[in-house]
Write a protein that holds these residues in place. Structure first.
Motif, PDB file in Angstrom:
ATOM      1  N   GLU A  90       0.824  -1.208   0.000  1.00 39.01           N
ATOM      2  CA  GLU A  90       0.000   0.000   0.000  1.00 39.01           C
ATOM      3  C   GLU A  90       0.858   1.259   0.000  1.00 39.01           C
ATOM      4  N   MET A  91       1.973   1.229   0.697  1.00 41.88           N
ATOM      5  CA  MET A  91       2.879   2.384   0.720  1.00 41.88           C
ATOM      6  C   MET A  91       3.448   2.652  -0.672  1.00 41.88           C
ATOM      7  N   LEU A  92       3.829   1.595  -1.372  1.00 42.11           N
ATOM      8  CA  LEU A  92       4.359   1.745  -2.735  1.00 42.11           C
ATOM      9  C   LEU A  92       3.306   2.345  -3.663  1.00 42.11           C
ATOM     10  N   ALA A  93       2.067   1.882  -3.533  1.00 42.16           N
ATOM     11  CA  ALA A  93       0.982   2.401  -4.374  1.00 42.16           C
ATOM     12  C   ALA A  93       0.748   3.882  -4.103  1.00 42.16           C
ATOM     13  N   THR A  94       0.790   4.277  -2.837  1.00 40.55           N
ATOM     14  CA  THR A  94       0.601   5.685  -2.475  1.00 40.55           C
ATOM     15  C   THR A  94       1.728   6.545  -3.023  1.00 40.55           C
ATOM     16  N   ALA A  95       2.950   6.054  -2.930  1.00 37.47           N
ATOM     17  CA  ALA A  95       4.106   6.796  -3.440  1.00 37.47           C
ATOM     18  C   ALA A  95       3.998   7.012  -4.946  1.00 37.47           C
ATOM     19  N   PHE A 145       7.614  13.580   1.580  1.00 32.70           N
ATOM     20  CA  PHE A 145       7.745  12.128   1.508  1.00 32.70           C
ATOM     21  C   PHE A 145       6.519  11.401   2.050  1.00 32.70           C
ATOM     22  N   ILE A 146       6.393  10.146   1.635  1.00 35.04           N
ATOM     23  CA  ILE A 146       5.496   9.211   2.299  1.00 35.04           C
ATOM     24  C   ILE A 146       6.351   8.574   3.395  1.00 35.04           C
ATOM     25  N   ASN A 147       6.116   8.948   4.617  1.00 33.18           N
ATOM     26  CA  ASN A 147       6.988   8.528   5.711  1.00 33.18           C
ATOM     27  C   ASN A 147       6.526   7.197   6.301  1.00 33.18           C
ATOM     28  N   PHE A 155      18.240   4.570   6.752  1.00 34.27           N
ATOM     29  CA  PHE A 155      17.239   5.431   6.117  1.00 34.27           C
ATOM     30  C   PHE A 155      17.288   5.209   4.614  1.00 34.27           C
ATOM     31  N   LEU A 156      16.155   4.811   4.053  1.00 36.13           N
ATOM     32  CA  LEU A 156      16.078   4.546   2.621  1.00 36.13           C
ATOM     33  C   LEU A 156      14.982   5.395   1.993  1.00 36.13           C
ATOM     34  N   TRP A 157      15.300   5.966   0.831  1.00 39.56           N
ATOM     35  CA  TRP A 157      14.307   6.697   0.052  1.00 39.56           C
ATOM     36  C   TRP A 157      14.010   5.850  -1.175  1.00 39.56           C
ATOM     37  N   ILE A 158      12.761   5.438  -1.285  1.00 33.37           N
ATOM     38  CA  ILE A 158      12.369   4.419  -2.258  1.00 33.37           C
ATOM     39  C   ILE A 158      11.233   4.942  -3.122  1.00 33.37           C
ATOM     40  N   ASP A 159      11.325   4.707  -4.433  1.00 31.15           N
ATOM     41  CA  ASP A 159      10.264   5.188  -5.335  1.00 31.15           C
ATOM     42  C   ASP A 159       9.100   4.207  -5.366  1.00 31.15           C
ATOM     43  N   GLY A 160       8.043   4.575  -6.106  1.00 31.33           N
ATOM     44  CA  GLY A 160       6.832   3.767  -6.142  1.00 31.33           C
ATOM     45  C   GLY A 160       7.016   2.400  -6.757  1.00 31.33           C
TER      46      GLY A 160
END
Length: 270
Positions: free
Chosen positions: A162-167, A207-209, A234-239
């Motif tokens: 769900e987090m990936l979809a929101t991003a 960001f989507i935290n 800490f990772l910043w990840i795309d959708g």
């Protein structure tokens, strides 16, 4: 001879008066929770002397040579609720969770919300007495700043899918705070950095935290997928689930914001 004896007695009396009148930090015989309650009512810090049952030579040195300095005693008595905690007694075992994995004997500064702002070991103070006042003053300033804060990083809830979809939908990166419950820097980031207004404003807007215990839920799968070896990571990840940027370890607030901006610049370039 009589006059000499009288002078000697007078000098001894004066010396005793000086020692008797010497200031010292006033420790209160109350629990940590009671000290926190007093801090909330007064706006003061809570200063904790956490040690064992036996008083070592180092502790005695600090008590006799540092806690009795007029400037130290005056500052602490005016700005701190000071308590002793015997780490080998029942109250010590209850207090242990607030140590955040620190070894005692240690001196700690807490704000009214039980946030551990700073600490210093007894051994360091014995060697470098001014460090105690430096820590005390900076802790008071930070506690006062925290009292004015009203914001914090808002972490999304739901499954990783769900987090990936929101991003992807919002065209934002996921900021993943990969932590464990036993990691002291993780605890300090959560209490000391994620709760500051200017940090929260930037991360909430960009960001989507997501904060996740890497030993529960989706955590173990992400540890394997992203090869997480140390905490906090800490990772910043795309959708699409790709890591755009990563960093880790405890960060001071301004550095943490700068790290987020660096991550965002990578997204824009890609």
């Amino acid at each position: 001879m009589h006059a000499l004896r009288k002078i000697t007695v007078t000098i001894l009396t004066l010396c005793c008066s000086v020692v008797y009148g010497q200031k010292k930090i006033q420790f209160q015989d109350i629990s940590f929770n009671e000290a926190i309650a007093k801090a909330r009512a007064t706006g003061k810090l809570v200063f904790v002397d956490a040690s064992g049952a036996n008083q070592s030579a180092i502790l005695k040195q600090v008590q006799e040579e540092v806690f009795t300095q007029d400037s130290v005693a005056t500052f602490f008595n005016e700005n701190c609720i000071s308590i002793h905690v015997n780490m080998q007694a029942p109250e010590g075992r209850e207090f242990a969770r607030h140590l955040a994995m620190l070894m005692y004997p240690v001196y700690l500064f807490f704000d009214k919300d039980t946030t551990q702002i700073d600490f210093v070991s007894a051994g360091v103070v014995a060697k470098d007495a001014p460090v105690l006042m430096k820590k005390a003053r900076s802790s008071l300033a930070e506690a006062q700043q925290r009292a004015r804060n009203t914001n914090h990083i808002v972490f999304a809830t739901g499954s990783w899918k769900e987090m990936l979809a929101t991003a992807k939908k919002e065209n934002k990166l996921i900021f993943l705070d990969a932590y464990t419950t036993w990691c002291r820097p993780c605890i300090m980031m959560a209490k000391n950095v994620f709760t500051l207004d200017h940090v929260a404003e930037y991360y909430n807007a960009n960001f989507i935290n997501v904060t996740m215990d890497m030993e529960k839920g989706d955590g173990p799968a992400l540890v394997k997928k992203y090869k997480i070896r140390a905490y906090p990571d800490f990772l910043w990840i795309d959708g699409d689930g790709n890591v755009v940027y990563r960093n880790g370890g405890y960060k001071e607030p301004d550095v943490f914001i700068a790290t987020g901006k660096e991550a965002n610049s990578k997204k824009k370039k890609s």
